[in-house]
Design a protein around this motif. Structure first.
Motif, mmCIF file in Angstrom:
data_model
loop_
_atom_site.group_PDB
_atom_site.id
_atom_site.type_symbol
_atom_site.label_atom_id
_atom_site.label_comp_id
_atom_site.label_asym_id
_atom_site.label_seq_id
_atom_site.Cartn_x
_atom_site.Cartn_y
_atom_site.Cartn_z
ATOM 1 N N ILE A 13 17.999 12.484 20.651
ATOM 2 C CA ILE A 13 18.036 11.287 20.537
ATOM 3 C C ILE A 13 16.765 10.401 20.811
ATOM 4 N N ALA A 14 15.736 11.362 20.718
ATOM 5 C CA ALA A 14 14.512 10.831 21.149
ATOM 6 C C ALA A 14 13.920 9.419 20.260
ATOM 7 N N ASP A 15 14.502 9.111 19.121
ATOM 8 C CA ASP A 15 14.196 8.169 18.439
ATOM 9 C C ASP A 15 15.116 6.993 18.749
ATOM 10 N N ALA A 16 16.149 7.231 19.256
ATOM 11 C CA ALA A 16 17.183 6.094 19.492
ATOM 12 C C ALA A 16 17.392 5.684 20.995
ATOM 13 N N GLY A 17 16.868 6.482 21.810
ATOM 14 C CA GLY A 17 16.931 6.570 23.031
ATOM 15 C C GLY A 17 16.045 7.379 23.998
ATOM 16 N N PRO A 18 16.338 7.526 25.177
ATOM 17 C CA PRO A 18 15.464 8.209 25.995
ATOM 18 C C PRO A 18 15.489 9.781 25.471
ATOM 19 N N THR A 262 12.960 1.656 28.337
ATOM 20 C CA THR A 262 11.441 2.344 28.369
ATOM 21 C C THR A 262 11.086 3.066 27.549
ATOM 22 N N PRO A 263 10.307 2.903 26.373
ATOM 23 C CA PRO A 263 9.727 3.948 25.580
ATOM 24 C C PRO A 263 9.247 4.938 26.028
ATOM 25 N N GLY A 264 9.508 6.132 25.588
ATOM 26 C CA GLY A 264 8.787 7.129 26.127
ATOM 27 C C GLY A 264 9.184 7.993 27.322
ATOM 28 N N ALA A 265 10.473 7.123 27.823
ATOM 29 C CA ALA A 265 11.092 7.731 29.121
ATOM 30 C C ALA A 265 12.039 8.874 28.926
ATOM 31 N N SER A 266 12.212 9.597 30.027
ATOM 32 C CA SER A 266 13.175 10.705 29.879
ATOM 33 C C SER A 266 14.308 10.429 30.790
ATOM 34 N N LEU A 267 15.606 10.729 30.437
ATOM 35 C CA LEU A 267 16.789 10.749 31.239
ATOM 36 C C LEU A 267 17.377 11.890 31.258
#
Length: 371
Positions: A13-18, A262-267
């Motif tokens: 989901i990197a392009d749609a979310g964290p 936050t663009p580029g953040a991880s969760l």
């Protein structure tokens, strides 16, 4: 340092979310390990002039002067062969016309508690040493031992022997094998004319104390100690000088919302991340966190065992080096390690991790304030 993760390293989901750290399995080719042995981003622009000594700690000011002279003495041709270096300065690496001095340690060892600026000074030494970046190496103890694992002992000696300076941050000896390996490696490098500089929270004669039967390896440990001049740096953790206590953890909802905003953040769920770290060699944790703008963690809780705790320490170091803020829910970071761990042989590592994660938690506070 590390390049951004490839498409296979990214979360679905990197392009749609964290992003998700748990979706990353980084690979670092061996030939990149040496090339990337430079001060990390946090310390890329530090210099002796930007180090702010505590006015109440004279040892900090004195250390700057000693290290500036140390760096200046590393100019000139690279020295090779022990007999050819006799009488050529403090490190045996001075200019050809330097006055003769008694033979002594050819390295400096910065000893002090966490947060007194040892890594800042070590990186400043690297920057101040008059040599091309390719002739200077900077890495943590873990990265150095991993280099030996990747290249082999002889190739590591051959690769680093042409260097003017080797800087080793977070010098720790956690098992007898590392003691013998590093003692032998550094001995070979010193004989080849390489200057050494290291930081640690433990005096060189005390390395390994409380973690394994150090008395059985006293000769190797004393051999390491003899290669360094120790500079004691006293003081309190600068990350807490005049600063408030670490911010309280946020809610799962706040952390998740901030991660998506936050663009580029991880969760990641913290227990799941701990399990994932066991599948990735600690030497790759830098690549694991490459390209992230923030790390968001839910359900932070005390680590269950020492092996997991030590992996988390390495992750905290790499996040701190790269100035990646950490936003978390669950337990506060000062409750990550149980009382038995904080009173054991690795206590200084755990306190360093708490200190660094606390600093990164402060850095992350703005992620929720912007919502």
């Amino acid at each position: 340092m590390s390049s951004s993760p490839s498409a296979t390293d990214r979360s679905p989901i990197a392009d749609a979310g964290p992003l998700s750290l748990c979706d990353r399995m980084p690979h670092v080719p061996a030939d990149r390990l040496v090339a990337e042995m430079v001060p990390p981003p946090r310390f890329d622009s530090v210099r002796f002039s930007t180090y702010i000594p505590d006015p109440n700690q004279s040892s900090q000011t004195e250390a700057v002067g000693v290290l500036e002279n140390f760096a200046a003495g590393l100019g000139g041709a690279h020295a090779v062969g022990g007999s050819k270096r006799a009488g050529r300065g403090f490190l045996g690496l001075g200019r050809a016309r330097a006055p003769k001095t008694p033979a002594g340690p050819r390295g400096v060892y910065l000893d002090g508690g966490y947060g007194v600026g040892k890594t800042h000074l070590l990186a400043s030494l690297w920057h101040a040493t008059p040599a091309e970046p390719a002739l200077k190496a900077f890495g943590t103890f873990v990265e150095l031992t991993n280099l030996v694992g990747a290249l082999g002992f002889q190739q590591t000696v051959q690769t680093l022997s042409g260097h003017r300076l080797l800087c080793i941050d977070e010098f720790e000896l956690d098992d007898p094998g590392d003691t013998v390996l590093v003692s032998t490696l550094l001995g070979r490098l010193v004989d080849a004319g390489v200057a050494l500089a290291a930081t640690s929270n433990t005096l060189p004669g005390k390395l390994g104390e409380g973690r394994f039967a150090a008395a059985d390896f006293l000769r190797e440990i004393q051999g390491l100690s003899a290669r360094f001049r120790t500079l004691r740096i006293d003081g309190e953790d600068y990350r807490h000088r005049g600063l408030p206590e670490a911010p309280a953890p946020f809610s799962d909802e706040q952390v998740t919302k901030a991660a998506y905003a936050t663009p580029g953040a991880s969760l990641d769920d913290f227990p799941r991340l701990l399990a994932h770290l066991a599948k990735v060699h600690p030497s790759r944790y830098g690549a694991l966190t490459g390209g992230l703008t923030a790390v968001c963690l839910t359900d932070v809780q005390p680590v269950p065992d020492q092996s997991t705790a030590l992996r988390l320490v390495v992750l905290a170091d790499r996040l701190y080096d790269r100035e990646v803020p950490v936003l978390a829910s669950g337990q506060p970071f000062d409750r990550l390690f149980g009382e038995e761990m904080l009173n054991g042989g690795y206590r200084k590592k755990y306190f360093r991790a708490i200190s660094r994660l606390t600093a990164l938690a402060r850095d992350a506070k703005g992620l929720t304030e912007s919502d």
